[in-house]
Write an enzyme that holds these catalytic residues in place. Sequence first.
Site, PDB file in Angstrom:
ATOM      1  N   LYS A   1     -11.794   3.059   0.479  1.00 55.75           N
ATOM      2  CA  LYS A   1     -10.707   2.121  -0.208  1.00 55.75           C
ATOM      3  C   LYS A   1     -11.495   0.970  -1.005  1.00 55.75           C
ATOM      4  O   LYS A   1     -12.020  -0.020  -0.538  1.00 55.75           O
ATOM      5  CB  LYS A   1      -9.811   1.382   0.721  1.00 55.75           C
ATOM      6  CG  LYS A   1      -9.125   2.329   1.809  1.00 55.75           C
ATOM      7  CD  LYS A   1      -8.261   1.510   2.765  1.00 55.75           C
ATOM      8  CE  LYS A   1      -6.642   0.981   2.107  1.00 55.75           C
ATOM      9  NZ  LYS A   1      -5.902   0.558   3.323  1.00 55.75           N
TER      10      LYS A   1
ATOM     11  N   GLU B   1       0.955  -1.065   0.112  1.00 56.36           N
ATOM     12  CA  GLU B   1      -0.068   0.097   0.109  1.00 56.36           C
ATOM     13  C   GLU B   1       0.821   1.277  -0.021  1.00 56.36           C
ATOM     14  O   GLU B   1       0.598   2.251  -0.642  1.00 56.36           O
ATOM     15  CB  GLU B   1      -0.850   0.051   1.198  1.00 56.36           C
ATOM     16  CG  GLU B   1      -1.816  -1.026   1.265  1.00 56.36           C
ATOM     17  CD  GLU B   1      -2.701  -1.015   2.494  1.00 56.36           C
ATOM     18  OE1 GLU B   1      -3.958  -0.981   2.381  1.00 56.36           O
ATOM     19  OE2 GLU B   1      -2.152  -1.185   3.641  1.00 56.36           O
TER      20      GLU B   1
END
Length: 122
Positions: free
Chosen positions: A100, A21
């Site tokens: 997300k 990420e």
Amino acid sequence: MDYIHIKDMEFYGYHGVLLEETKLGQRFRVTLSIATDLEHAGKTDELTNTVSYAEVYELCKEVVEGKPYKLIEAVAEKIATVVSETYPSAVKGVRVEIIKPDPPIPGHYREVSVEITRGVFA
């Protein structure tokens, strides 16, 4: 109470706990609602009497595309703080949802998100 809503702003950032990420980054969507009084702006038709959603968009973009945070909770908190501090006399409350759409976790789901509310939100 009156509200300004900016829905599904999309940005690319490097927030997260997992290494991929922070290295590869990912898309984030932000939905923001601002509690304010729009009566004067409605009567005068003057931008100076309201909260500029163009400026708010840029504030959100700076936060999401800026300094990486581990948690989207921290991203939401930072957005709420920046918007409130930029318009201290106009903003009575802020609701922020950080989404997300593609987190790197196993399973089947559409998205994950957090939502926070700060200040007065009737």
